[in-house]
Enzyme design. Sequence first.
Site, PDB file in Angstrom:
ATOM      1  CE  LYS A  38      -3.955   1.930   2.613  1.00  0.00           C
ATOM      2  NZ  LYS A  38      -4.864   1.671   3.750  1.00  0.00           N
ATOM      3  CB  SER A 110      -8.020   3.649   2.973  1.00  0.00           C
ATOM      4  OG  SER A 110      -7.112   3.060   3.888  1.00  0.00           O
ATOM      5  CB  SER A 134      -8.341   0.910   5.874  1.00  0.00           C
ATOM      6  OG  SER A 134      -8.936   2.176   5.971  1.00  0.00           O
TER       7      SER A 134
END
Length: 391
Positions: A38, A110, A134
């Site tokens: 990420k 997210s 997330s």
Amino acid sequence: MSTPPEFPDPQRAWAYRPAEALAGAPGGPLSGLSFSVKDLYGVPGWPLTASTRAPVTDPGESVLVRRLLGLGASAVGKTHLHEIALGITGMNGYGSTTHPQDSARIPGGSSSGAAVSVALDQADFALGTDTGGSIRVPAAWCGVAGYKPTKGHPDWSTEGVLPLSWTCDHTGPLARDLATIARVQEALTGQQIEAQDWNGVRVGLWLPEGWTDRTVREATLAFATDLERRGATVTPVHLPEMLDAYSPIVLSEAATIHAEALKLDDPGFQPFTLAALRQGAALSDEEVQNAFDRRADYAWLLNGLFTAFDVLLAPAVPTPPPLIGQDEVEVEAGTLPLRRVVLRLTAPFSMLGVPTISLPTTTPYVGVQLVGRHGEDDRLLGLGLAWEVGA
């Protein structure tokens, strides 16, 4: 940032894809596995944007990425996220990420690109972060598994990761199956994870009336019935909505982290992100302290449940994946804001730091959460493994 032209990415999942992967150390326990990262993690030589056009600070090198490389896994690139991790849809300043199978729908966030990268078999596992859901939300909406460790877990370092909220941030993995996640956990901890018998396990079912649509409610109840068939006892439990504590804490801390960018006339954030950060910056010390006081009360409630139950079962999402641009969703209690109906299911367990896994159900793109006691990560993963093997 864009991926090389020879690498198709219609979902816009990838923030950076190098010509060659960072190779893991040969002969390690994770040799042969690839992982995506990420775009909040610092990786030397790779850019970090946090999927925003606004300036962000350099967090330094990620301890976790370095460890995984040392254990033999190879890093194949960086994935997009909901801008600066402040949201649950996958919206960002680079075109936003879409669902792996339906371009009209959101993947969740997210850690949106992380979930897409494993759902499409572009990586064996993905590094995400989880501040309010997330990891678990995109795992559920993309049909994969996710794991949010206990807060402060020594083997899931947040050092070298751009924060959103020091209080609520966690690092963790997503993968197509929990067995891969367990393999990563074993390599990091040096401890073998044993499948756990469900017989006699006391499960508290947290399924608040009206908080989901009928599809999710039925999928969660079917999962509970399956656990009963395996010998568990399932009993309904109550916990209140905790966003009155969660939101002030996260927004105030996020505003502090991005304070330098907020000084600019046009920092480059998406309008919703900018408004949320300014809302956080406007909170008084008293308002933030009151939120921490409520958090302590909620921790007391949750700890009380864990004196009577071994694990909690709850939905990971309130509905199947919504359409892109959909700000409200229909649940059994009526039409409500998307952010609220999602986060009230997942935020309590990140705010209170307990280990949680997200598992897919037999209903497509609907997942459930299993929540364990502080520090009982391996037992929770063992229960999930036993479920997965027998599913």
